[in-house]
Structures are given as structure tokens and as C-alpha cells.
Design a protein around this motif. Structure first.
Motif: not given
Length: 191
Positions: A174-176, A179-184, A21-27, A95-101
């Protein structure tokens, strides 16, 4: 997870399942946290994404992939309006190659609807049908596209929820948090 929850709760749930999942930097929970933002701003450069929540509102402001100077203006305003502000790493839709549900139906049939190329999952809501690809299958070997196969392979072992949609994106780097290519991005009721 069968009930509708806010975006942050959804992200935390997906992360607890071991998904990227996306990395939270601050709350930032109120005006008193403005100093935390100012310290971050003073020591970083680049871009961030802002997500917000306020009570039971599901349509809170979202500012993806914005420069820090613009984020400073938004953070001050959003905190003054009573929003909780979550500062995330910026993930560039270019940088997205594909996205969906991904949808696991109560009938045991899974469906993936997706778009290829740069963009965000929200593009599916606005795109004409002819730009959206759809695959339905009962088993992983029924998935044809390699990116989609990778996404589904991560979800299939975790599928305990029926009639739920999981939003995802596949990137060229890699993101999130993991550190993976797929993020949810989200899980929510389908119907």
C-alpha cells in the motif's frame, strides 16, 4: 476535466474523486519556504520525490525517489530558479507490479495499455510495442488481467470524461494518501 492542466492540479483533481494519489509532504512556494524544507530534512531520513511547477510550463523538473541529501541540493536550486517545489513521499518503482494508461474513448470503448513488472508509467513512452499489453473492452467483465481489473474497477464508476488518459501504477504494498495498492498519477486529454 477536459483541458490540459499541470501535474499538481491533475493529482488534486484525481484525489478529489476519491482516488489514491501520492502523498504531498511539503509545498514550497519560494525561497522563503527553505526553512520548512530544512526543518523537514533535520527530522526525517530516507527518500522523497520532488515535483515542480512554474507558470504555464508543463515540462518542469521532476526528481523521483531521491535521497534527502540530494533533495536538499535540488530544493535550494529549484527555489532559486523560481519553481514551486512539491515534496512527495518516495514510491519505489522496484515495488511496482504493473503500470499503464486507462483511456475511455468517446465511442464507449475503454482501453488499457500496460506493462508488467517494476518501473514507471513513463516506461510505456520508451518501450517497444511488443512489451506493451493492450486490452479494449466495453464492460468490466471484459478485463482479463486481475491487476488491471482492480484498476479499472476503481475508475469505471468515475468515468465522466471521454477521450482522457489516466496514468496508474499497481504496487506490491500500500502507498499514497489512501494507502492502497493502486495509485493514480495524472489525468490528461487523449488527443
Amino acid at each position: 476535466m477536459g483541458e490540459k492542466v499541470n501535474k499538481i492540479s491533475s493529482l488534486r483533481y484525481l484525489h478529489s474523486l476519491g482516488l489514491n494519489t501520492p502523498r504531498i509532504l511539503l509545498e514550497l512556494y519560494g525561497k522563503e519556504d527553505l526553512e520548512k524544507w530544512q526543518n523537514y530534512y533535520a527530522t526525517h531520513e530516507g527518500r522523497v520525490s520532488l515535483r515542480t511547477e512554474k507558470g504555464d510550463d508543463f515540462k518542469c523538473p521532476h526528481h523521483p525517489n531521491i535521497k534527502l541529501n540530494k533533495a536538499t541540493i535540488e530544493v535550494k536550486y529549484l527555489l532559486s530558479q523560481g519553481y514551486k517545489v512539491y515534496v512527495f513521499e518516495a514510491i519505489d518503482p522496484a515495488n511496482c507490479l504493473s503500470r499503464g494508461n486507462f483511456i475511455y474513448g468517446s465511442d464507449g470503448i475503454s482501453t488499457v495499455e500496460y506493462m508488467l513488472g517494476p518501473g514507471t508509467v513513463r516506461d510505456l513512452e520508451r518501450a517497444p510495442d511488443e512489451l506493451i499489453n493492450r486490452e479494449s473492452f466495453r464492460a468490466l467483465d471484459g478485463v482479463k488481467d486481475q491487476h488491471i481489473h482492480t484498476v479499472v474497477a476503481k475508475l469505471i464508476p468515475l468515468v465522466k470524461w471521454k477521450d482522457q488518459i489516466v496514468e496508474w501504477s499497481y504496487y506490491n504494498k500500500a502507498v499514497g494518501n489512501r494507502s492502497d495498492y493502486v495509485i493514480f498519477w495524472e489525468i490528461r486529454p487523449w488527443r
